[in-house]
Design a protein around this motif. Structure first.
Motif, PDB file in Angstrom:
ATOM      1  N   PHE A   1       0.843  -1.202   0.000  1.00  0.00           N
ATOM      2  CA  PHE A   1       0.000   0.000   0.000  1.00  0.00           C
ATOM      3  C   PHE A   1       0.883   1.259   0.000  1.00  0.00           C
ATOM      4  CE2 PHE A   1      -3.895   2.204   1.860  1.00  0.00           C
ATOM      5  CZ  PHE A   1      -4.778   1.765   0.886  1.00  0.00           C
TER       6      PHE A   1
ATOM      7  N   ARG B   1      -7.903  -4.791   6.580  1.00  0.00           N
ATOM      8  CA  ARG B   1      -7.029  -4.265   7.637  1.00  0.00           C
ATOM      9  C   ARG B   1      -5.817  -3.581   7.003  1.00  0.00           C
ATOM     10  NH1 ARG B   1      -5.059  -9.244  10.329  1.00  0.00           N
ATOM     11  NH2 ARG B   1      -5.551 -10.123   8.281  1.00  0.00           N
ATOM     12  N   LEU B   2      -5.412  -2.476   7.596  1.00  0.00           N
ATOM     13  CA  LEU B   2      -4.158  -1.827   7.225  1.00  0.00           C
ATOM     14  C   LEU B   2      -3.086  -2.248   8.214  1.00  0.00           C
ATOM     15  CD1 LEU B   2      -5.339   1.796   6.345  1.00  0.00           C
ATOM     16  CD2 LEU B   2      -4.559   0.031   4.755  1.00  0.00           C
ATOM     17  N   TYR B   3      -1.923  -2.594   7.679  1.00  0.00           N
ATOM     18  CA  TYR B   3      -0.804  -3.005   8.524  1.00  0.00           C
ATOM     19  C   TYR B   3       0.344  -2.026   8.301  1.00  0.00           C
ATOM     20  CZ  TYR B   3       3.064  -5.815  10.364  1.00  0.00           C
ATOM     21  OH  TYR B   3       4.156  -6.260  11.059  1.00  0.00           O
TER      22      TYR B   3
ATOM     23  N   TRP C   1      -1.624  -2.892  13.587  1.00  0.00           N
ATOM     24  CA  TRP C   1      -2.745  -3.175  12.685  1.00  0.00           C
ATOM     25  C   TRP C   1      -3.889  -2.199  12.937  1.00  0.00           C
ATOM     26  CZ3 TRP C   1      -2.489  -7.380   9.289  1.00  0.00           C
ATOM     27  CH2 TRP C   1      -1.429  -8.280   9.501  1.00  0.00           C
TER      28      TRP C   1
ATOM     29  N   VAL D   1      -7.688   7.581   3.273  1.00  0.00           N
ATOM     30  CA  VAL D   1      -7.004   7.360   4.539  1.00  0.00           C
ATOM     31  C   VAL D   1      -6.026   8.507   4.753  1.00  0.00           C
ATOM     32  CG1 VAL D   1      -5.282   5.840   3.438  1.00  0.00           C
ATOM     33  CG2 VAL D   1      -5.559   5.800   5.916  1.00  0.00           C
TER      34      VAL D   1
ATOM     35  N   VAL E   1       3.622  -0.154   4.270  1.00  0.00           N
ATOM     36  CA  VAL E   1       2.205  -0.253   4.648  1.00  0.00           C
ATOM     37  C   VAL E   1       1.566  -1.290   3.740  1.00  0.00           C
ATOM     38  CG1 VAL E   1       0.008   0.968   4.911  1.00  0.00           C
ATOM     39  CG2 VAL E   1       2.164   2.169   5.356  1.00  0.00           C
ATOM     40  N   TRP E   2       0.672  -2.106   4.305  1.00  0.00           N
ATOM     41  CA  TRP E   2       0.013  -3.180   3.548  1.00  0.00           C
ATOM     42  C   TRP E   2      -1.497  -3.105   3.763  1.00  0.00           C
ATOM     43  CZ3 TRP E   2       3.155  -6.403   0.671  1.00  0.00           C
ATOM     44  CH2 TRP E   2       4.525  -6.382   0.983  1.00  0.00           C
ATOM     45  N   LEU E   3      -2.235  -3.500   2.729  1.00  0.00           N
ATOM     46  CA  LEU E   3      -3.682  -3.704   2.838  1.00  0.00           C
ATOM     47  C   LEU E   3      -3.944  -5.200   2.815  1.00  0.00           C
ATOM     48  CD1 LEU E   3      -6.627  -2.695   2.866  1.00  0.00           C
ATOM     49  CD2 LEU E   3      -6.540  -2.713   0.355  1.00  0.00           C
TER      50      LEU E   3
END
Length: 766
Positions: free
Chosen positions: A29, A96-98, A126, A140, A164-166
């Motif tokens: 992300f 979830r965003l990580y 998270w 966001v 950042v990951w989705l």
């Protein structure tokens, strides 16, 4: 080398179906963010691709609030914004965003609502955004506040400096951080996890597997297995290694039942001229540099590292002390962790262990570093609680340590605190090991920090005292911040034929501001990735005693001979060393103006003696002491040659630089906006020899499928910004880092300087 077993799938007994939707479970992300500094109005924002450290993208400023600790780089507050679109296929999914790391005090807003956040800048966290998003366009915004200074004793960087990951999963999914892999014996693997239900309830699941002919993980054999976990519609791949850790005062540290002694390095989290930005390629390079320097272990001082760095340690064979905190309840700086500890230590320490416990490289948890309140009885309770949480969350029962220090004569008073640790970390105190062993015979110790100049005596401690399992030098790499630590300076400077010139600011880095020094020079490896002479000495020292199983696997032959030259005292000025420093020593036989005057040459070898030749004339033969022979001779230009054990090395006087040599660490970039290429720039004479006195101003141009990310040298006093396209060389070298811009094709890098032949280099991106 990374290898995989035949174990590819573990079904936990729940109903397994195959989902046809094309949505990836884990999506990077990092693209298409807008950023603005010290202003929440995005009207004048700039486009950025993560990871992003806004501090390193600014000029050095002697008035920066982070000061000497933060490398004189500005901090402040920042805002990030990203819009993204969700389709009908996301309906009924959990999203979830990580965030792997945001420095610091992060708040995450989704479609105008506060969805989550985290204050400690080194913890991954998270944010479940399922109830905040909808089909169509979403927004966001992440606010980051690094304005409360000082909050760190080293360069922290500012912003969303890690990935950042989705994550998109079924509403019922496998909790990534609940997965726990243990191997009670080499043939048995136990995997536990939690399945989170639609309402947040948890169902524990477990499977035990027997493995024939297991491949055990070690520095020499970093063998990794991979498993796929399935529960309902959710699937999760994990990587792990099989190895056992034990320790006692009789045999020291045992890996897979075999003694292992630790030649370790402490590391801060930054990537030198890249700042804190944790590009995967930079994090791997950091581990590769440590392996190439001969280390078999690192300590992540004083915070949890990036996941990319731990993956690299797993794959390359570097053992890790994973450290949580610098301080506890009593402050070292006005806004450091003492403001958070009471409300957050369990969440921060718990996050580190849950995230990291499946990494085979991690052999030890560290809960702190030189805590100020170490003499108070209350500190024992804190240490006990933290150690207990480590053991509760890590069934592998890795030992717990923290780095203890004494700045007075009260070392023995720390015994109750030390007793709360499984292995006791000694910062600069390992000279107490013998008397401590007599007082507490079952204590297992390691030196968690040491001075670079003490390499020989620290090595002797580990080799001769089995209860001392290793030494971790401060540090493995030069780094931004803690400005001036490890420097040498000139009490007086040479002016013509005398020492009448004004000297540098005196003292240690912690005594007073030292601008323009903005970085540390205590590393075995400098900011450009060049190994200093102390690195070659330390590596040869440890390689002379360690077994093949204790050393990281490498394709390079063992180094057995090295030569360097000490800067003559008074050549530039009257030299003064500092505590973490070593005498300025270089691979250089260029000392113009010093002809006929005495100069010292150091030769490192495990052989009993070494010979030195100047222009094919024997200077002499010296017996080695502590694996070093030192020769004094009158300086004359030409060729210096050292011989020992049938090997030889040479240093040549280089002529004036006339050209540039560009050496890239790779010829191909991934066209993903994330990959990096590190290009070493050398200023060479007509014979292709690096001129170690050259400091020409260089200009770099990058065109095509990459952009210039950073440009710098190893001079920790150089005030040129690292983001500019112009930088001076130092000692004949500089480093250029280019970053994929997402395009495919060719990148042309051109470097030029006055009086130097322009040089071009091309790399591909696919």
């Amino acid at each position: 080398m990374r290898r995989f077993s035949m174990l590819t799938s573990l079904l936990f007994g729940l109903v397994l179906t195959v989902s046809a939707h094309p949505i990836p479970r884990k999506l990077l992300f990092n693209d298409n963010w807008l950023f603005c500094l010290n202003d929440s109005d995005f009207t004048h924002s700039q486009a950025v691709t993560l990871p992003h450290d806004w501090s390193i993208r600014q000029a050095f400023d002697r008035k920066a609030p982070a000061g000497n600790d933060g490398g004189y780089l500005p901090t402040g507050r920042g805002w990030y914004k990203k819009t993204f679109t969700l389709g009908a296929e996301h309906q009924g999914k959990r999203l979830r965003l990580y965030f792997e790391g945001i420095y610091m005090n992060a708040h995450v807003y989704v479609n105008g609502q506060l969805a989550g956040g985290w204050p400690y800048g080194y913890t991954s966290f998270w944010v479940d955004v399922t109830k905040f998003v909808h089909q169509g366009q979403n927004e966001v915004i992440v606010s980051v506040d690094n304005s409360q200074q000082k909050n760190c004793r080293w360069y922290s960087g500012s912003g969303i400096y890690r990935n950042v990951w989705l994550y998109t999963t079924p509403m019922s999914y496998i909790d990534e951080w609940s997965v726990c892999v243990t191997n009670p014996d080499p043939h048995t693997v136990n995997i536990k996890a939690d399945v989170v239900g639609e309402q947040g309830d948890r169902t524990p699941i477990e499977r035990t597997i027997h493995i024939e002919n297991p491949q055990l993980w070690s520095p020499a054999h970093p063998y990794l297995y991979e498993a796929e976990l399935s529960a309902g519609d959710d699937r999760l791949s994990i990587s792990y290694g099989l190895r056992t850790i034990s320790y006692n005062d009789q045999r020291g540290l045992l890996l897979n039942g075999q003694p292992l002694r630790l030649n370790g390095a402490c590391l801060h989290h930054d990537n030198g001229i890249l700042g804190a930005a944790a590009f995967d390629a930079a994090e791997r390079r950091k581990a590769e540099l440590m392996k190439a320097a001969g280390f078999n272990a690192v300590r992540t001082s004083h915070n949890p590292p990036s996941e990319a760095f731990l993956r690299a340690c797993d794959e390359l064979g570097l053992l890790v002390i994973d450290e949580a905190f610098d301080g506890w309840r009593e402050q070292k700086n006005a806004h450091d962790y003492h403001e958070l500890i009471d409300q957050w230590w369990q969440r921060d320490l718990g996050a580190m262990i849950r995230r990291d416990r499946n990494h085979p490289s991690i052999f030890c948890w560290s809960i702190g570093n030189e805590v100020i309140e170490r003499k108070k009885i209350e500190v024992v309770k804190t240490a006990h609680q933290m150690a207990a949480l480590c053991h509760e969350l890590d069934p592998q029962c890795r030992p717990v340590t923290s780095a203890l220090a004494a700045w007075d004569n009260d070392w023995d008073i720390y015994d109750p605190l030390a007793a709360e640790h499984d292995i006791v970390g000694y910062n600069y105190m390992i000279h107490k090991s013998e008397s401590d062993h007599q007082r507490i015979p079952n204590r297992v110790m390691m030196q968690t920090e040491s001075y670079p100049r003490d390499a020989w005596k620290n090595f002797q401690k580990v080799i001769n005292e089995p209860y001392v399992i290793g030494d971790f030098v401060w540090t493995g790499l030069d780094y931004i911040g803690e400005s001036g630590i490890g420097r040498w300076y000139y009490e007086k400077r040479r002016m013509g034929n005398d020492m009448s010139g004004k000297g540098d600011v005196p003292g240690e880095h912690y005594e007073r501001p030292l601008y323009p020094w903005h970085a540390a020079y205590c590393g075995d490896v400098d900011l450009t990735g060049l190994r200093k002479p102390i690195s070659h000495y330390r590596s040869m020292l440890w390689h002379s005693a360690l077994s093949a199983n204790e050393l990281p696997k490498t394709d390079q032959p063992e180094e057995q001979l090295f030569m360097a030259v000490r800067e003559p005292d008074g050549y530039h000025g009257k030299i003064k060393e500092t505590l973490w420093g070593t005498w300025p020593t270089f691979e250089s036989w260029n000392w113009p103006g010093h002809e006929g005057k005495p100069i010292e040459v150091e030769v490192y070898t495990k052989h009993p003696s070494a010979k030195l030749f100047l222009n094919n004339q024997l200077v002499g033969e010296q017996a080695t002491s502590e694996m070093k022979a030192v020769f004094t001779l009158p300086y004359a230009t030409g060729t210096l040659r050292a011989e020992a054990g049938g090997q030889q090395v040479e240093l040549h006087t280089a002529g004036e630089p006339i050209a540039l040599r560009l050496t890239a660490d790779r010829t191909m970039l991934a066209a993903d906006k994330q990959d990096l290429c590190f290009i070493t720039i050398e200023l060479i004479d007509k014979d292709g020899r690096v001129n170690p006195t050259a400091n020409n101003l260089l200009t770099a141009t990058v065109k095509g499928a990459a952009t210039l990310q950073a440009f710098g040298n190893a001079d920790i006093k150089d005030e040129d910004a690292y983001f500019d396209n112009a930088h001076h060389a130092w000692h004949g070298r500089a480093l250029l880092v280019v970053r994929s811009n997402g395009k495919r094709g060719t990148t042309t890098i051109t470097v030029e300087g006055k009086g130097l032949k322009k040089q071009r280099l091309t790399i591909k991106a696919k």
